[in-house]
Design a protein around this motif. Sequence first.
Motif, mmCIF file in Angstrom:
data_model
loop_
_atom_site.group_PDB
_atom_site.id
_atom_site.type_symbol
_atom_site.label_atom_id
_atom_site.label_comp_id
_atom_site.label_asym_id
_atom_site.label_seq_id
_atom_site.Cartn_x
_atom_site.Cartn_y
_atom_site.Cartn_z
ATOM 1 N N SER A 94 3.519 4.479 -1.619
ATOM 2 C CA SER A 94 3.442 5.511 -2.562
ATOM 3 C C SER A 94 3.216 4.819 -4.063
ATOM 4 O O SER A 94 3.995 3.928 -4.405
ATOM 5 C CB SER A 94 4.272 6.451 -2.375
ATOM 6 O OG SER A 94 4.364 7.070 -1.098
ATOM 7 N N LEU A 114 -0.709 7.844 -2.114
ATOM 8 C CA LEU A 114 -1.096 6.624 -1.422
ATOM 9 C C LEU A 114 -2.223 5.911 -2.183
ATOM 10 O O LEU A 114 -3.212 6.706 -2.172
ATOM 11 C CB LEU A 114 -1.106 6.648 0.224
ATOM 12 C CG LEU A 114 0.019 7.158 0.731
ATOM 13 C CD1 LEU A 114 -0.333 7.404 2.302
ATOM 14 C CD2 LEU A 114 1.265 6.204 0.760
ATOM 15 N N PRO A 115 -2.446 4.875 -2.227
ATOM 16 C CA PRO A 115 -3.467 4.166 -3.031
ATOM 17 C C PRO A 115 -4.412 3.759 -1.865
ATOM 18 O O PRO A 115 -4.204 3.573 -0.580
ATOM 19 C CB PRO A 115 -2.811 3.059 -3.858
ATOM 20 C CG PRO A 115 -1.713 2.429 -2.743
ATOM 21 C CD PRO A 115 -1.184 3.849 -2.473
ATOM 22 N N ILE A 116 -5.656 3.524 -2.381
ATOM 23 C CA ILE A 116 -6.824 2.896 -1.569
ATOM 24 C C ILE A 116 -6.659 1.512 -1.290
ATOM 25 O O ILE A 116 -6.963 0.717 -0.340
ATOM 26 C CB ILE A 116 -8.243 3.585 -1.771
ATOM 27 C CG1 ILE A 116 -8.391 5.023 -1.608
ATOM 28 C CG2 ILE A 116 -9.095 2.719 -0.848
ATOM 29 C CD1 ILE A 116 -9.316 5.541 -2.065
ATOM 30 N N ASN A 117 -6.298 0.962 -2.666
ATOM 31 C CA ASN A 117 -6.303 -0.620 -2.727
ATOM 32 C C ASN A 117 -4.943 -1.243 -2.870
ATOM 33 O O ASN A 117 -4.190 -0.490 -3.487
ATOM 34 C CB ASN A 117 -7.076 -0.850 -4.210
ATOM 35 C CG ASN A 117 -8.468 -0.516 -4.023
ATOM 36 O OD1 ASN A 117 -9.301 -0.497 -3.203
ATOM 37 N ND2 ASN A 117 -9.154 0.092 -5.343
ATOM 38 N N GLN A 148 -1.751 -2.763 -3.978
ATOM 39 C CA GLN A 148 -0.944 -2.534 -5.180
ATOM 40 C C GLN A 148 -0.124 -3.785 -5.835
ATOM 41 O O GLN A 148 0.422 -4.195 -4.358
ATOM 42 C CB GLN A 148 -0.512 -1.538 -5.492
ATOM 43 C CG GLN A 148 -1.416 -0.069 -5.419
ATOM 44 C CD GLN A 148 -2.135 -0.012 -6.509
ATOM 45 O OE1 GLN A 148 -1.860 0.010 -7.727
ATOM 46 N NE2 GLN A 148 -3.596 0.094 -6.290
ATOM 47 N N TRP A 174 0.865 -1.274 0.155
ATOM 48 C CA TRP A 174 -0.104 0.012 0.115
ATOM 49 C C TRP A 174 0.976 1.474 -0.035
ATOM 50 O O TRP A 174 0.431 2.302 0.402
ATOM 51 C CB TRP A 174 -0.868 -0.124 1.183
ATOM 52 C CG TRP A 174 -2.228 -0.809 0.994
ATOM 53 C CD1 TRP A 174 -3.394 -0.492 0.532
ATOM 54 C CD2 TRP A 174 -2.448 -2.021 1.668
ATOM 55 N NE1 TRP A 174 -4.219 -1.492 0.576
ATOM 56 C CE2 TRP A 174 -3.576 -2.792 1.286
ATOM 57 C CE3 TRP A 174 -1.549 -3.113 2.159
ATOM 58 C CZ2 TRP A 174 -4.074 -3.732 1.507
ATOM 59 C CZ3 TRP A 174 -2.096 -4.303 2.463
ATOM 60 C CH2 TRP A 174 -3.277 -4.600 2.258
#
Length: 160
Positions: A56, A63-66, A68, A54
């Motif tokens: 950068s 920052l992602p929500i899901n 990666q 999760w």
Amino acid sequence: RDVKNISVHPLWDKDTWEFDVAVWELVSHENSVSPATLATTDGPTGGGMLVTGWGSLSMSCVLPINLQGANVILIDRTDCNDANSYDGTVFESMLCAGQSGGGVDACNGDSGGPLTRGVNNQSLTGIVSWGIGCANADYYGVYTRISNDRVRDFIENIVN
């Protein structure tokens, strides 16, 4: 889940990042997730691997929500230690993965996440540790190397 205990590798070196591994023991077991196997080999240089986290999505710290995932390849430690790269600072307890031209990598916030390979990515081969920048050419992601006997033995002694 509540954490019962955190064990840090006794050889961890905050200056060199050698043996950058800690095991978090949970109060209760998680039965809905199949555990990964600990790698006894790194796999072939140039072989495909998957890093997830999760962290950068770029150096801008978005920052992602899901969760990666990024497909990377295992880089020979000699290449990673080249004078144009990490210049000898990648030790036996570490391995490198990325893409030869950059562009794909783990990034800030992915530390501690898994680097996996094999069928269904069930072989834990590395743990996200450090690097210079994110996805820069010649500066691959550096991972704690699970196939290193002193790393794997430390984990197994706590887990078993």
